[in-house]
Motif scaffolding. Sequence first.
Motif, mmCIF file in Angstrom:
data_model
loop_
_atom_site.group_PDB
_atom_site.id
_atom_site.type_symbol
_atom_site.label_atom_id
_atom_site.label_comp_id
_atom_site.label_asym_id
_atom_site.label_seq_id
_atom_site.Cartn_x
_atom_site.Cartn_y
_atom_site.Cartn_z
ATOM 1 N N UNK B 9 0.846 -1.195 0.000
ATOM 2 C CA UNK B 9 0.000 0.000 0.000
ATOM 3 C C UNK B 9 0.881 1.244 0.000
ATOM 4 N N UNK B 10 0.816 1.988 -1.086
ATOM 5 C CA UNK B 10 1.545 3.264 -1.167
ATOM 6 C C UNK B 10 3.021 3.147 -0.870
ATOM 7 N N UNK B 11 3.670 2.118 -1.417
ATOM 8 C CA UNK B 11 5.083 1.885 -1.077
ATOM 9 C C UNK B 11 5.998 2.778 -1.924
ATOM 10 N N UNK B 12 6.838 3.520 -1.211
ATOM 11 C CA UNK B 12 7.864 4.347 -1.856
ATOM 12 C C UNK B 12 9.227 3.795 -1.462
ATOM 13 N N UNK B 13 10.162 3.768 -2.414
ATOM 14 C CA UNK B 13 11.538 3.357 -2.106
ATOM 15 C C UNK B 13 12.506 4.340 -2.755
ATOM 16 N N UNK B 14 13.440 4.807 -1.946
ATOM 17 C CA UNK B 14 14.512 5.668 -2.451
ATOM 18 C C UNK B 14 15.812 4.872 -2.432
ATOM 19 N N UNK B 15 16.579 4.996 -3.495
ATOM 20 C CA UNK B 15 17.936 4.428 -3.492
ATOM 21 C C UNK B 15 18.877 5.603 -3.736
ATOM 22 N N UNK B 16 19.595 5.962 -2.688
ATOM 23 C CA UNK B 16 20.393 7.184 -2.762
ATOM 24 C C UNK B 16 19.453 8.368 -2.977
ATOM 25 N N UNK B 17 19.746 9.152 -4.001
ATOM 26 C CA UNK B 17 18.901 10.325 -4.277
ATOM 27 C C UNK B 17 17.748 9.986 -5.223
ATOM 28 N N UNK B 36 4.422 -9.752 -12.530
ATOM 29 C CA UNK B 36 4.699 -8.314 -12.501
ATOM 30 C C UNK B 36 5.456 -7.979 -13.780
ATOM 31 N N UNK B 37 4.811 -7.195 -14.641
ATOM 32 C CA UNK B 37 5.404 -6.857 -15.932
ATOM 33 C C UNK B 37 5.783 -5.385 -15.972
ATOM 34 N N UNK B 38 6.610 -5.050 -16.935
ATOM 35 C CA UNK B 38 6.978 -3.647 -17.115
ATOM 36 C C UNK B 38 8.276 -3.548 -17.879
ATOM 37 N N UNK B 39 8.512 -2.335 -18.395
ATOM 38 C CA UNK B 39 9.741 -2.135 -19.174
ATOM 39 C C UNK B 39 10.955 -2.143 -18.237
ATOM 40 N N UNK B 40 12.138 -2.183 -18.837
ATOM 41 C CA UNK B 40 13.367 -2.049 -18.058
ATOM 42 C C UNK B 40 13.335 -0.754 -17.267
ATOM 43 N N UNK B 41 13.704 -0.839 -16.002
ATOM 44 C CA UNK B 41 13.765 0.369 -15.184
ATOM 45 C C UNK B 41 12.428 0.798 -14.626
ATOM 46 N N UNK B 42 11.388 -0.033 -14.796
ATOM 47 C CA UNK B 42 10.055 0.345 -14.314
ATOM 48 C C UNK B 42 9.962 0.247 -12.792
ATOM 49 N N UNK B 43 10.841 -0.555 -12.182
ATOM 50 C CA UNK B 43 10.828 -0.701 -10.722
ATOM 51 C C UNK B 43 10.437 -2.095 -10.255
ATOM 52 N N UNK B 44 10.448 -3.069 -11.158
ATOM 53 C CA UNK B 44 10.006 -4.427 -10.796
ATOM 54 C C UNK B 44 10.961 -5.084 -9.791
ATOM 55 N N UNK B 45 12.250 -5.044 -10.121
ATOM 56 C CA UNK B 45 13.237 -5.648 -9.213
ATOM 57 C C UNK B 45 13.250 -4.917 -7.875
ATOM 58 N N UNK B 46 13.138 -3.604 -7.933
ATOM 59 C CA UNK B 46 13.112 -2.819 -6.688
ATOM 60 C C UNK B 46 11.916 -3.222 -5.829
ATOM 61 N N UNK B 47 10.802 -3.518 -6.494
ATOM 62 C CA UNK B 47 9.613 -3.936 -5.746
ATOM 63 C C UNK B 47 9.898 -5.235 -4.984
ATOM 64 N N UNK B 48 10.488 -6.218 -5.671
ATOM 65 C CA UNK B 48 10.789 -7.490 -4.999
ATOM 66 C C UNK B 48 11.794 -7.276 -3.869
ATOM 67 N N UNK B 49 12.826 -6.479 -4.139
ATOM 68 C CA UNK B 49 13.857 -6.248 -3.106
ATOM 69 C C UNK B 49 13.273 -5.491 -1.918
ATOM 70 N N UNK B 50 12.317 -4.622 -2.185
ATOM 71 C CA UNK B 50 11.685 -3.890 -1.075
ATOM 72 C C UNK B 50 10.822 -4.840 -0.248
ATOM 73 N N UNK B 51 10.117 -5.740 -0.919
ATOM 74 C CA UNK B 51 9.312 -6.728 -0.182
ATOM 75 C C UNK B 51 10.230 -7.550 0.731
ATOM 76 N N UNK B 52 11.421 -7.924 0.210
ATOM 77 C CA UNK B 52 12.359 -8.749 0.989
ATOM 78 C C UNK B 52 13.116 -7.941 2.047
#
Lengths: 340, 241
Positions: B9-17, B36-52
Amino acid sequence: MTDGITEREETTVRAPAIDWIPILLVAAVALIALPLIGSFSTWVTLTMAALAMGMIIFIMASGLTLVFGLMDVINFGHGVFISVGAYMSLLVLRPLTGWVESPSIALNIAVLVLCILVAMAASGLFGLAFERVIIRPVYRQHLKQILVTMGGLIVIEQLLHVFFGGSPITIALPQTFRGGLALGPDIIVERYRLIAVVVGIIVFLAMMLVLNRTRIGLLVRAGVENPEMVEALGYRIRRLFVGVFAAGSALAGLGGVMWGFYQQTLTVGMGLQVLVLIFIVVIIGGLGSIGGCLIGSLLVALVANYTAFLEPKIALISNIALMLLVLMWRPQGLYPVVKV
Amino acid sequence: MPDPLLTLQGVHTHIGHYHILQGVDFEVPRGSFTVLLGRNGAGKTTTLRTIMGLWKASRGNIRFAGEDVTSRATPDIAASGIAYVPENMSVFSGLTVQENLILAARTGKIDAVRLEWIFSLFPALQRFFGLAAGTLSGGQKQMLAIARALIEPRDLILVDEPTKGLAPAIVGNMIRAFREVKNAGATVLLVEQNFMAARMLGDAVVVMDDGRIVHRGAMAELAADSALQQRLLGLHMEAHQ
């Protein structure tokens, strides 16, 4: 699986082979030195001295290489655990002088074992405190790590000054370990050097056993490669690191006892003096590699001893030259650890 | 609709700036295979890493099995029942296949029946059980990474682009294996660039762009709507038929 692709995939798999080249390099260095030295008995004496020195350096460096590999921490304070271990042996040697001077082999071995146990316990505890106070605030900050661990080393060295004095302290080897053992005509090997080699082999075998046959060892090996994935499997890498740090500090303490007896003199700065050699060993062995650490230690010690005999003027730079040559040949060290 | 096992719900993730995830909301229903689909750089991997918990959410809420795991440490999140197969496989090269699996089994013991099932999915792992993982081919490493996630029953399996860089026939093997996993009732959140693979496996689909969710729904609907695919993913039907 019967499809063709999988069959082709299988052909890419091969049994992991031991890389014999660095091991053969150690033997080659020793053999090349023989005609240069000229005398077989002198060569045996120098080689045995180098093996003993190499094993003691290995004991001192093995903990540091795991700390480097596991958490990417540059710990210049490692040298002080060597000094702490060596000085803690005084707590055993002073009240048990009778055991040291006794002709009884059992009492002599007992006093050495007691020295080792007290030194390892003290250095391990110092290591725990050092990690908590000095290292933990500077994870992932290499420049700060260098500065604060060096600072921590100086502070603990000064504490040793306060408690034990600044003058060098002479210590005596237990009776049984004094003198030499005749292995042949004109070939006499100091008994203590044989003891040092045996202790080094025991430490190496114990480390290999723990790393390859226990769950903790598996975690350490996995953590050296990829600490993040170890955490994602549900293990607390920080706790593992603290344990490895304490064990590495305890091994440095053990190395300090062995080094102190080897030189039969203790100085507060003895850890710092040998630290350069330890860093060279860790770098040329491959960060995080125990096998590389052993081979690197032997190479460094052999080269140092042979050059000191053959050409004392270049002995001072021989290890730096060795490091340069090894890194030009294998930039990641003799046994590089794959890191993700 | 089954209960959501995982809710963002409303998840924001910052990596550095960089502000990577900008208010991500979606659910993974229990027992579903969500892609979970999307173009390169859409934030898919970041989403999984944030969940973990490998990257911390700077805002928002992640609930797993009814509990807030947003600020938990990665080992605690893993121990709560989430397995993670990262994009780069991350098998331990110096450890054997067997040792990799032993580490993934939290009890330290591998269940024989479970292992047989894994061998039936990935027979190569049985043949190379005692060999160092570093000697395996790319496809076999990927099989091992997935096997590590399956070695014990987990409530949720996160898989990041398992078909990336693999030969088409190996991708076919991988899809067959995931179908087995799906039939076994596992809940899976799969990040995938290969729409063909995604379409064959997914029950539900979530599409990301620029760190936001731009579409969520049934995979069957997206698979049937080429205009929607082109709008969301830039795909032409002929590219994946």
